[in-house]
Design a protein around this motif. Structure first.
Motif, short mmCIF file in Angstrom:
data_model
loop_
_atom_site.label_atom_id
_atom_site.label_comp_id
_atom_site.label_asym_id
_atom_site.label_seq_id
_atom_site.Cartn_x
_atom_site.Cartn_y
_atom_site.Cartn_z
N ILE A 27 0.84 -1.21 0.00
CA ILE A 27 0.00 0.00 0.00
C ILE A 27 0.87 1.25 0.00
CG2 ILE A 27 -1.62 1.33 1.39
CD1 ILE A 27 -2.77 -1.38 2.33
N LYS A 28 1.91 1.24 0.83
CA LYS A 28 2.79 2.41 0.91
C LYS A 28 3.47 2.68 -0.43
CE LYS A 28 6.47 4.49 3.67
NZ LYS A 28 7.42 4.31 4.79
N ALA A 29 3.80 1.59 -1.15
CA ALA A 29 4.47 1.75 -2.45
C ALA A 29 3.46 2.01 -3.57
CB ALA A 29 5.27 0.49 -2.76
N ARG A 30 2.16 2.07 -3.23
CA ARG A 30 1.10 2.34 -4.19
C ARG A 30 1.14 1.31 -5.34
NH1 ARG A 30 2.81 6.85 -2.00
NH2 ARG A 30 4.63 6.88 -3.33
N MET A 31 1.18 0.05 -4.93
CA MET A 31 1.15 -1.03 -5.90
C MET A 31 -0.28 -1.43 -6.26
SD MET A 31 4.15 -3.44 -4.24
CE MET A 31 3.51 -4.90 -5.03
N PHE A 32 -1.27 -1.03 -5.47
CA PHE A 32 -2.63 -1.48 -5.72
C PHE A 32 -3.30 -0.67 -6.82
CE2 PHE A 32 -2.76 1.62 -2.27
CZ PHE A 32 -3.75 2.50 -2.68
N GLY A 33 -4.33 -1.27 -7.42
CA GLY A 33 -5.02 -0.60 -8.52
C GLY A 33 -6.51 -0.53 -8.27
N ASP A 34 -7.28 -0.57 -9.35
CA ASP A 34 -8.72 -0.39 -9.20
C ASP A 34 -9.49 -1.63 -9.67
OD1 ASP A 34 -8.16 -0.24 -11.84
OD2 ASP A 34 -9.07 1.72 -12.18
N ARG A 35 -8.81 -2.78 -9.68
CA ARG A 35 -9.49 -4.01 -10.09
C ARG A 35 -10.09 -4.67 -8.85
NH1 ARG A 35 -5.59 -7.73 -13.33
NH2 ARG A 35 -7.54 -8.87 -13.57
N SER A 36 -11.38 -4.72 -8.78
CA SER A 36 -12.05 -5.28 -7.61
C SER A 36 -12.86 -6.50 -8.02
CB SER A 36 -12.97 -4.23 -6.96
OG SER A 36 -13.59 -4.77 -5.82
N PHE A 37 -12.80 -7.55 -7.20
CA PHE A 37 -13.54 -8.78 -7.47
C PHE A 37 -14.36 -9.14 -6.24
CE2 PHE A 37 -9.67 -8.86 -9.98
CZ PHE A 37 -10.09 -9.30 -11.23
N GLN A 38 -15.47 -9.79 -6.49
CA GLN A 38 -16.27 -10.28 -5.38
C GLN A 38 -16.61 -11.74 -5.67
OE1 GLN A 38 -19.73 -8.01 -4.36
NE2 GLN A 38 -19.72 -8.76 -2.26
N SER A 39 -16.36 -12.60 -4.69
CA SER A 39 -16.62 -14.02 -4.86
C SER A 39 -17.03 -14.61 -3.53
CB SER A 39 -15.35 -14.73 -5.40
OG SER A 39 -15.58 -16.10 -5.56
N GLU A 40 -18.14 -15.34 -3.56
CA GLU A 40 -18.65 -15.99 -2.36
C GLU A 40 -18.80 -14.98 -1.22
OE1 GLU A 40 -16.66 -19.60 -1.32
OE2 GLU A 40 -16.31 -20.14 -3.41
N GLY A 41 -19.21 -13.78 -1.55
CA GLY A 41 -19.44 -12.77 -0.54
C GLY A 41 -18.20 -12.09 -0.02
N VAL A 42 -17.04 -12.45 -0.59
CA VAL A 42 -15.78 -11.84 -0.14
C VAL A 42 -15.26 -10.94 -1.25
CG1 VAL A 42 -13.42 -12.25 0.65
CG2 VAL A 42 -15.24 -13.86 1.25
N GLU A 43 -14.83 -9.73 -0.88
CA GLU A 43 -14.32 -8.79 -1.87
C GLU A 43 -12.80 -8.80 -1.87
OE1 GLU A 43 -15.64 -4.47 -3.64
OE2 GLU A 43 -16.35 -5.13 -1.69
N PHE A 44 -12.22 -8.73 -3.08
CA PHE A 44 -10.77 -8.77 -3.23
C PHE A 44 -10.32 -7.59 -4.05
CE2 PHE A 44 -12.11 -13.13 -2.67
CZ PHE A 44 -11.18 -13.65 -1.80
N THR A 45 -9.08 -7.19 -3.81
CA THR A 45 -8.43 -6.19 -4.65
C THR A 45 -7.24 -6.86 -5.34
OG1 THR A 45 -9.04 -4.30 -3.30
CG2 THR A 45 -7.08 -4.07 -4.67
N ALA A 46 -7.26 -6.85 -6.66
CA ALA A 46 -6.10 -7.33 -7.42
C ALA A 46 -5.20 -6.14 -7.71
CB ALA A 46 -6.56 -7.97 -8.73
N PHE A 47 -3.92 -6.32 -7.50
CA PHE A 47 -3.01 -5.18 -7.64
C PHE A 47 -2.78 -4.87 -9.12
CE2 PHE A 47 -3.04 -5.87 -3.33
CZ PHE A 47 -2.24 -4.99 -2.64
N ARG A 48 -2.27 -3.66 -9.34
CA ARG A 48 -2.25 -3.11 -10.69
C ARG A 48 -1.48 -3.98 -11.69
NH1 ARG A 48 -0.99 1.51 -9.36
NH2 ARG A 48 -2.95 2.58 -9.72
N ASN A 49 -0.31 -4.47 -11.33
CA ASN A 49 0.52 -5.22 -12.25
C ASN A 49 1.10 -6.45 -11.57
OD1 ASN A 49 0.84 -3.52 -14.83
ND2 ASN A 49 1.23 -2.02 -13.22
N PRO A 50 1.32 -7.50 -12.33
CA PRO A 50 1.92 -8.70 -11.75
C PRO A 50 3.37 -8.45 -11.37
CG PRO A 50 1.71 -8.95 -14.11
CD PRO A 50 1.00 -7.68 -13.76
N LEU A 51 3.85 -9.22 -10.40
CA LEU A 51 5.26 -9.19 -10.06
C LEU A 51 6.04 -9.84 -11.19
CD1 LEU A 51 4.96 -10.35 -6.33
CD2 LEU A 51 5.41 -8.04 -7.16
N VAL A 52 7.20 -9.32 -11.47
CA VAL A 52 8.02 -9.85 -12.56
C VAL A 52 9.44 -10.11 -12.08
CG1 VAL A 52 6.69 -8.77 -14.39
CG2 VAL A 52 8.56 -7.51 -13.35
#
Length: 399
Positions: free
Chosen positions: A374-399
């Motif tokens: 979070i401090k490095a601002r790695m997160f993005g705006d991709r949000s998923f919801q599954s089985e009542g649980v919400e997830f945030t997928a980060f902006r880019n994959p680790l390479v």
């Protein structure tokens, strides 16, 4: 040897030869002049051999007359490079009151002449510098090397690391001559008998643990080779591993930082855990964004070291997400501050989940994995919801 008589088949007399020595030492010991050894070493593996040789020297001075030690000079380390870190073997040589020669190259250097005469045997154990033909030719008995693998497999400077990385369950030690042109290509004088000795708990064994196993075995093999004069011509090739599966020989190259760089597309969870155990904390790269308050948004790729990880069961619902290996995600919608129960996860190639408990982003201190992201601002705006649980997928994959 003992001769035992007994009744054989059909009442004929038979003779049974029983040796006092193991089968590997049925040859007669060769004679040689008292050895004036130049011992070249560096680390704990070579220290074990030096101590064993010194003990034999004290016990049999007619076999080993003297031992001189060659090591690399200490290196400057720390802030401002003010401290000097000595090569470990130097302290041992000082404690044993052995003459020490610190060199970083053999160019222009000549072996010392001892009070008993010139050096007549070179021994290099985990040294790192190639001993040139000029030095080897100056010693009447040439050179010896103790190597912690079953040569010709795992030739190279890091055999212990690569043995464990390959998932081997057996290993051994090899006493060989020093080759005039290449590392680890000498004649094998003795070798751990086939198939080798077992590595305890190979799926959990670390390099220091394997070192503690092979170091005394290597030291004993070296002393036995000295006792039996295996270096005295004519030399006999005692290698057996070269006759087995030579098409699959592996090189034990020097461990580099890139060996810890996770290949998300190809490494399974097993491979990631294995490298983390054997080599140290693995790392990756991530795309981070600048602070919006600092001006126009910019992107920068930074190294992230995964200092504390563990394999976990997939968080409820996340296994239904179409996430690629290496794409971090958190069970928190657009997280601003980490909260209890939230964590940073990433899928591996084989569909398993790695939880990143601690992480160090380049230029920042080690922190909780999610907090560091979070401090490095790695997160993005991709949000998923599954089985009542919400997830945030980060902006880019680790390479």
């Amino acid at each position: 040897m003992f001769v035992v008589r007994g009744a054989g088949t059909y009442g004929l007399c038979r003779h049974v030869i029983v040796s006092r020595w193991p089968a590997s030492r049925l040859y007669s010991t060769k004679t040689y002049d008292p050895l004036r050894i130049l011992f070249c070493g560096s680390d704990e593996f070579s220290i074990a051999s030096l101590k064993a040789l010194h003990a034999y020297h004290l016990k049999q001075p007619n076999r080993i007359a003297s031992i001189d030690v060659v090591c690399r000079p200490g290196k400057r380390v720390g802030r401002g490079l003010k401290k000097i870190r000595q090569v470990p073997i130097k302290e041992t040589a000082e404690a044993l009151s052995l003459p020490i020669h610190e060199i970083d190259t053999f160019t222009g250097w000549t072996p010392p002449v001892t009070p008993n005469g010139p050096i007549n045997l070179i021994i290099a154990v985990s040294f790192g510098l190639f001993v040139p033909p000029r030095i080897l030719n100056s010693a009447s008995y040439g050179g010896l090397n103790m190597h912690p693998s079953l040569l010709p497999d795992f030739r190279g400077p890091a055999p212990l690391h690569h043995t464990l990385l390959a998932g081997e369950k057996l290993t051994g030690v090899t006493l060989q001559t020093l080759h005039h042109k290449s590392f680890d290509h000498g004649t094998v004088l003795s070798q751990t008998p086939p198939p080798g000795f077992e590595i305890p708990n190979p799926d959990f064994c670390t390099v220091p643990e394997l070192l503690n196993l092979v170091a005394p075995k290597g030291a004993q093999s070296l002393v036995d080779g000295i006792k039996d004069g295996l270096f005295v011509p004519p030399i006999q090739d005692a290698g057996w591993r070269a006759n087995e599966a030579t098409d699959n020989l592996r090189h034990a190259s020097k461990i580099k930082p890139e060996d810890l760089h996770i290949d998300w597309a190809n490494w399974t969870m097993l491979e990631i855990n294995r490298r983390n155990r054997i080599l140290g904390p693995v790392w990756s790269k991530a795309l981070v964004t600048s602070n919006p308050s600092d001006g126009p948004l910019t992107f920068q790729q930074k190294r992230v070291i995964l200092t504390e990880t563990e394999e976990v069961e997939p968080p409820k619902g996340c296994d239904s997400l179409a996430l690629v290996p290496g794409l971090p995600f958190a069970n928190a919608p657009h997280p601003v501050e980490p909260k209890k129960g939230r964590a940073l996860h990433v899928f591996t190639r084989d569909g398993k989940v790695l939880r990143i408990n601690k992480m160090k982003v380049e230029g920042e201190p080690v922190a909780d994995g999610l907090r560091a992201a979070i401090k490095a601002r790695m997160f993005g705006d991709r949000s998923f919801q599954s089985e009542g649980v919400e997830f945030t997928a980060f902006r880019n994959p680790l390479v």
